[in-house]
Motif scaffolding. Structure first.
Motif, short mmCIF file in Angstrom:
data_model
loop_
_atom_site.label_atom_id
_atom_site.label_comp_id
_atom_site.label_asym_id
_atom_site.label_seq_id
_atom_site.Cartn_x
_atom_site.Cartn_y
_atom_site.Cartn_z
N SER A 367 -7.12 20.40 97.60
CA SER A 367 -7.30 21.15 97.06
C SER A 367 -7.78 20.56 95.61
N THR A 370 -11.26 18.51 96.95
CA THR A 370 -12.02 19.41 97.38
C THR A 370 -13.77 19.18 96.42
N LEU A 426 -18.49 22.51 104.20
CA LEU A 426 -18.10 24.42 102.91
C LEU A 426 -17.38 25.16 104.80
N VAL A 427 -17.38 24.65 105.94
CA VAL A 427 -17.25 25.68 106.74
C VAL A 427 -15.19 25.00 106.85
N VAL A 429 -13.40 23.66 105.25
CA VAL A 429 -12.23 24.69 104.26
C VAL A 429 -12.86 25.40 104.15
N SER A 430 -13.77 26.52 104.32
CA SER A 430 -13.24 27.62 104.05
C SER A 430 -12.66 28.40 104.88
N LEU A 431 -12.31 28.10 106.49
CA LEU A 431 -11.64 28.13 107.64
C LEU A 431 -10.05 27.88 106.81
N ASP A 432 -9.94 26.64 107.02
CA ASP A 432 -8.36 26.18 106.23
C ASP A 432 -7.94 27.00 104.98
N LYS A 433 -8.85 27.23 104.62
CA LYS A 433 -8.56 27.87 103.09
C LYS A 433 -8.10 29.85 103.61
N ALA A 434 -8.40 29.98 105.06
CA ALA A 434 -8.89 31.44 105.43
C ALA A 434 -7.09 31.41 106.57
N SER A 442 -14.75 26.35 114.13
CA SER A 442 -16.45 25.15 112.81
C SER A 442 -17.47 24.74 113.47
#
Length: 469
Positions: A367, A370, A426-427, A429-434, A442
């Motif tokens: 984070s 990023t 972004l894909v 990172v977003s999946l990891d955050k979710a 991805s």
């Protein structure tokens, strides 16, 4: 095979002539063992296999045809021990274990360290697991059951229970006497763990330090108090990262109360690093385990599910093309050029995605950096887009003599490269955050984005530009 032929085949083993350039058993040796088994010459097969290292015997089973694995196992039964099974591919091992009686599996498991025994038993069906555990000694059974109670791919499944732990009030002399007089202690260790009265690890002492320190010195005066402790529920991938980051040979594993319950050694971590690296690559392609020994039906199920998803994304991309049928019919060359835009965008997105997934796996992308990484990939995408756009624009102008078409494909290439770069970072990172595994999904999202935007940007710009035949 004759006795002379067997001796001829065995003799090169000492000279390391049984292995090819990839350090795998030569096919001629595998064929020789199979020939012995097929002819009923079990003693000949054992003579060939006996000099091999357990890892090479495991290779023998993996290289042999599937229908010959069980006959080979029967022929060399005395040589198929726990060390061989521990080195074996999991699919091949599962196939052989199914042919063994529970008491035979239990006997093999008791020869192994707890982590290797767990790796064998956890693959069995629940009913078979219970049968094997019933056939084990109470102490061994309790250790295995405790390990199986931890989550899969956690430190609790990976750790060994056999370790050396001594109280902090002992001297070096006490430790040496303890190591020499107790024959039941584990023989494979590099560090001695020092614990307090509650069995909490308070330090670690390398074996070399103990051997070089006078007997009267307290072990607490020799030990290193700073140590890397591994929580029992930590994911094995995170464990591997800690070993890599701190250059560990071994590390203590603690339960939620902080008590020392086991240790993990670097030889286990080597397997984990190899397994996790291969797993991420295969997930990116949707190829499942990607193991050549995996049953065909299992492979088809995994691959087909992702191919169906990809079929849906392909239909979505095709529907975008359908929106511009009029433009394409007016200038057919657009149909020839549009795959170039989407294809190059897909390649650029895959590059960025691979870097992002790797950075997430190694905890390099966090984070705190990023935003910087997104800006970095955005700049790279613009640079690549400008270069590729200029090249394809000039080439199209020279080939087709159409300046407007060259400008349109240049702009479309720039736009799609920017989209590819942003989607590639972004894909994941977003999946990891979710909380999802970025290596699994991805590729589908990134490919969809580059295909759809590649077609849309190129054909949309062509429409706005008013290109026609």
């Amino acid at each position: 095979m004759s006795e002379t032929e067997i001796e001829t085949a065995v003799e090169p083993a000492a000279a390391e002539a049984l292995h090819d350039e990839d350090d795998r058993l030569k096919s001629s040796f595998v064929d020789a063992v199979i020939e012995c088994v097929e002819q009923g010459d079990f003693e000949g097969a054992r003579s060939l296999v006996r000099p091999l290292h357990p890892a090479d015997i495991a290779d023998l089973f993996e290289l042999a045809p599937q229908d010959m694995r069980r006959p080979i196992a029967s022929a060399i039964a005395g040589l198929l021990d726990g060390d061989v099974l521990a080195e074996m591919n999991e699919w091949v091992r599962e196939e052989l274990i199914e042919a063994l009686a529970p008491h035979e599996v239990a006997e093999i498991a008791t020869q192994l360290d707890t982590d290797d025994a767990v790796a064998i038993i956890e693959e069995l069906e629940e009913e078979d697991q219970r049968a094997v555990l019933r056939a084990m000694e109470p102490d061994d059974r309790a250790a295995i059951e405790e390990a199986l109670s931890y989550p899969e791919e956690s430190a609790g499944r990976l750790m060994q229970r056999d370790l050396i732990a001594v109280p902090e009030h002992w001297t070096v002399g006490h430790v040496l006497d303890y190591l020499r007089k107790n024959e039941d202690l584990t023989t494979d260790f590099w560090e001695i763990y020092v614990v307090d009265h509650a069995h909490h690890p308070i330090g670690t002492c390398k074996l070399s330090w103990v051997m070089r320190t006078p007997r009267a010195i307290g072990i607490s005066d020799v030990m290193q108090r700073e140590q890397t402790l591994i929580p029992v529920d930590m994911d094995q991938e995170e464990v591997a990262l800690r070993f890599q980051k701190y250059a560990l040979i071994s590390a203590a594993v603690t339960d939620p109360s902080g008590r020392l319950v086991g240790m993990i050694t670097v030889d286990d971590i080597v397997h984990i690093i190899q397994e996790e690296a291969g797993e991420d690559i295969l997930k990116l392609s949707g190829a499942g385990d990607g193991d050549i020994n995996e049953p065909i039906l299992e492979t088809v199920k995994v691959r087909l599910s992702w191919l169906v998803v990809n079929l849906g994304t392909a239909v979505l991309a095709a529907s975008v093309v359908g929106l511009f049928q009029g433009t394409i019919s007016g200038l057919v060359v657009l149909a020839v050029l549009m795959p170039i835009v989407s294809g190059m965008g897909g390649n650029a997105g895959t590059q960025t995605m691979a870097v992002a997934v790797r950075a997430l796996a190694l905890n390099q992308l966090t984070s705190s950096n990023t935003a910087r990484m997104i800006l970095r990939e955005f700049r790279i995408a613009i640079a690549n887009g400008l270069c590729l756009g200029a090249l394809i624009g000039i080439a199209v102008y020279l080939i087709y003599g159409n300046r407007d078409l060259g400008i349109v494909i240049c702009l479309a290439m720039i736009i799609n490269n920017i989209i590819a770069g942003l989607a590639g970072i972004l894909v994941p990172v977003s999946l990891d955050k979710a909380g999802a595994d970025p290596a699994v999904s991805s590729a589908v999202f990134v490919t969809t984005a580059t295909d759809v935007m590649g077609f849309f940007s190129f054909l949309g710009l062509a429409t706005l530009w008013g290109l026609h035949g």
